[in-house]
Structure formats: structure tokens, C-alpha cells
Design a protein around this motif. Structure first.
Motif, PDB file in Angstrom:
ATOM      1  N   ASP A 228      63.096  46.014  30.499  1.00  0.00           N
ATOM      2  CA  ASP A 228      63.107  47.476  30.415  1.00  0.00           C
ATOM      3  C   ASP A 228      63.333  47.919  28.971  1.00  0.00           C
ATOM      4  O   ASP A 228      62.644  48.802  28.457  1.00  0.00           O
ATOM      5  N   THR A 229      64.305  47.281  28.319  1.00  0.00           N
ATOM      6  CA  THR A 229      64.621  47.597  26.928  1.00  0.00           C
ATOM      7  C   THR A 229      63.424  47.319  26.034  1.00  0.00           C
ATOM      8  O   THR A 229      63.079  48.121  25.163  1.00  0.00           O
TER       9      THR A 229
ATOM     10  N   VAL B 186      57.309  52.990  34.529  1.00  0.00           N
ATOM     11  CA  VAL B 186      58.072  51.831  34.987  1.00  0.00           C
ATOM     12  C   VAL B 186      57.665  51.563  36.437  1.00  0.00           C
ATOM     13  O   VAL B 186      57.917  52.387  37.320  1.00  0.00           O
TER      14      VAL B 186
ATOM     15  N   LYS C  69      56.013  49.146  32.220  1.00  0.00           N
ATOM     16  CA  LYS C  69      56.865  47.984  32.441  1.00  0.00           C
ATOM     17  C   LYS C  69      56.766  47.605  33.902  1.00  0.00           C
ATOM     18  O   LYS C  69      56.744  48.482  34.775  1.00  0.00           O
TER      19      LYS C  69
ATOM     20  N   ILE D 195      59.162  56.639  36.812  1.00  0.00           N
ATOM     21  CA  ILE D 195      59.502  55.464  37.626  1.00  0.00           C
ATOM     22  C   ILE D 195      58.763  55.575  38.958  1.00  0.00           C
ATOM     23  O   ILE D 195      58.903  56.571  39.668  1.00  0.00           O
TER      24      ILE D 195
ATOM     25  N   LYS E  12      67.491  49.955  33.724  1.00  0.00           N
ATOM     26  CA  LYS E  12      66.166  50.589  33.850  1.00  0.00           C
ATOM     27  C   LYS E  12      66.196  52.013  33.314  1.00  0.00           C
ATOM     28  O   LYS E  12      65.362  52.401  32.501  1.00  0.00           O
TER      29      LYS E  12
ATOM     30  N   ASN F 245      65.980  42.213  27.712  1.00  0.00           N
ATOM     31  CA  ASN F 245      65.782  42.868  28.993  1.00  0.00           C
ATOM     32  C   ASN F 245      64.399  43.527  28.966  1.00  0.00           C
ATOM     33  O   ASN F 245      64.059  44.218  28.007  1.00  0.00           O
TER      34      ASN F 245
ATOM     35  N   ALA G  48      67.060  52.207  29.530  1.00  0.00           N
ATOM     36  CA  ALA G  48      65.891  51.893  28.699  1.00  0.00           C
ATOM     37  C   ALA G  48      64.915  53.063  28.708  1.00  0.00           C
ATOM     38  O   ALA G  48      64.305  53.382  27.696  1.00  0.00           O
ATOM     39  N   ALA G  49      64.784  53.696  29.883  1.00  0.00           N
ATOM     40  CA  ALA G  49      63.904  54.862  29.992  1.00  0.00           C
ATOM     41  C   ALA G  49      64.387  55.945  29.032  1.00  0.00           C
ATOM     42  O   ALA G  49      63.602  56.542  28.301  1.00  0.00           O
TER      43      ALA G  49
ATOM     44  N   THR H 292      58.082  49.687  39.811  1.00  0.00           N
ATOM     45  CA  THR H 292      59.162  48.987  40.511  1.00  0.00           C
ATOM     46  C   THR H 292      58.795  48.810  41.980  1.00  0.00           C
ATOM     47  O   THR H 292      57.659  49.060  42.376  1.00  0.00           O
TER      48      THR H 292
END
Length: 256
Positions: free
Chosen positions: A156-157, A173, A2, A232, A215, A154, A218-219, A175
Motif C-alpha cells: 500500500d505504501t 486500491v 494497488k 478503495i 491501507k 508495504n 497509504a491512501a 481489495t
């Protein structure tokens, strides 16, 4: 993986080069992207008001038009172009295409409007795209069961649900932060590994707050089925994807 929209704009070309290199080694990245800041900017230009509740954008039909325009149009195609500049092939689509992501209204839809929770992902479609040699780039706009109502999901979701339905062991993820930070002796430090239970404690204590909450939530949501962990990381870190896959201890690993 993501990737947030704001992160994406700042990613170096080497990030996409790394992705191409991985594809040549037989490891294909499936990307689900966001675009919060770009959506906010466009809403501002058009004079459409929209706020946030617990990190989720309050979404009316008017806001949804802009969400779809920015995510499925502008940002999705920008990612596709950047990947293709490396010589790799990418294919952009949203959750609407081929009923890729089906959704239902979130529990607090009375507060946030047309925001969706994922109920189904057409994983076969994603596998088909990968098997054709393309890197799938997915915008998180979903469709209701009726096939008519769109939902803002969202990112992340959506990414968590895609990873889970694909049955991959690890989700990344990307970021603009190096991981989940915790203040230790007055200094912010990256936690190398954190469990689901520890995250819940950190949300309760306020160590994790604001936009980081969805975030990590969702993780946590994607640590199911075959997904064992979510990492992340900061996308500006050189060869970050390769480093994650080689297990060089970068970012924060959220484990079952």
C-alpha cells in the motif's frame, strides 16, 4: 492501482479484460501488488518465523529472501501472465530493477527490521515502459541509497508513493472488501466518500483496525501533489476499473 496478493488470486479474468479495454482507450494501469498470504504460506513451508507489528511484517534477511522470491518471482509473473492472456502486453519488475523504488528504514525498524519507507521513485522508467505499450507490474521490494540493501515495502505504501511520484490524479486500491465499512444502526455499510480527517477519527475510535490501517494510511499518504483522491474497491465487481474511471460511485473515495 494497488492489488493485494490474496485479492489477486481470486480476481476473475474479466478484471484483466477490463484493463486491456482501458489500455485500448488510452488509459494505462500501473500496478503495484502485494502478496502477504503467499509469503506467509512459503515462510511456513520453510519453517521461518515471522510476525506482524501494526500490519507490517517483521522482516529479517531470511524473511526478505522469501519476500523477494514470492513477490518479484511467483506473484509478479502470475499477474503478467494473466494480463497477457487477454492479448495486452505487460512487463513485470520490482523496485530493485533500474532503481525503480529507493527506500530508507522505517521509523520503527527496531521492531520490524528491514521494512522500508519510499524516498524516491524512478517515474521516468515507468513512463518509458508505458510509452512502449506495456502495462507495468511492480513488486514492492526497494533498494537503499547504497544500492546494496533490500527493503520489504508495504504494498500500500509503495503504491501510494508510485502514484504520487507519477503525479496521477486518482489511485485505485483493489481489495476483497467493497470499501471502508462503518457500522450504522448495527449494520455494516460502505462509506461512499470519506475525508482524511474522518479517517483519523475512525482509526482513533477503532472503526478502522488491523490490516485496513496501513491501507488507509497509504491512501492518505498519496493524496499529495497531483493526487486528489484514492478509491478503495472490490476487485470481484464486474468492470470495476471502468466504473471507477467513469465515476459511477463504486467503493469508497478518500478525498483530500
Amino acid at each position: 492501482m494497488k492489488c493485494g496478493g490474496s485479492t489477486l488470486a481470486a480476481l476473475p479474468a474479466s478484471f484483466f479484460e477490463d484493463m486491456r479495454q482501458l489500455q485500448e482507450e488510452g488509459i494505462v494501469t500501473v500496478i503495484v501488488h502485494g502478496g502477504g498470504p503467499a509469503i506467509s504460506e512459503t515462510l511456513g513451508k520453510l519453517g521461518i518465523e515471522s510476525g506482524f507489528v501494526n500490519g507490517l511484517r517483521v522482516t529479517t534477511e531470511a524473511v526478505l529472501d522469501v519476500v523477494e522470491m514470492v513477490l518479484s518471482g511467483q506473484i509478479n509473473k502470475e499477474i503478467v501472465r494473466r494480463i497477457q492472456l487477454t492479448g495486452a502486453a505487460a512487463l513485470g519488475l520490482s523496485g530493485v530493477d533500474g532503481h525503480l523504488i529507493e527506500a530508507r528504514p522505517v521509523a520503527n525498524s527496531h521492531e520490524v527490521g528491514l521494512v522500508g519507507d519510499v524516498t524516491r521513485v524512478n517515474a521516468e522508467l515507468i513512463r518509458g515502459i508505458v510509452n512502449m505499450g506495456y502495462i507495468p507490474v511492480i513488486a514492492p521490494v526497494g533498494l537503499g541509497e547504497d544500492g546494496g540493501q533490500r527493503y520489504n515495502i508495504n504494498a500500500d505504501t509503495a503504491a501510494g508513493a508510485v502514484a504520487s511520484h507519477l503525479g496521477v490524479e486518482q489511485m485505485v486500491v483493489v481489495t476483497d472488501v467493497p470499501g471502508i465499512m462503518k457500522t450504522v444502526d448495527g449494520e455494516k455499510q460502505v462509506l461512499p466518500v470519506v475525508s482524511v480527517a474522518e479517517i483519523e477519527e475512525m482509526i482513533a475510535s477503532g472503526d478502522i483496525y488491523g490490516g485496513m490501517i496501513p491501507k488507509v494510511r497509504a491512501a492518505i499518504a498519496c493524496i499529495q501533489g497531483k493526487v486528489q483522491e484514492v478509491v478503495i474497491v472490490n476487485g470481484a465487481e464486474p468492470n470495476v476499473l471502468s466504473k471507477v474511471l467513469k465515476g459511477t460511485g463504486i467503493g469508497t473515495r478518500i478525498v483530500r
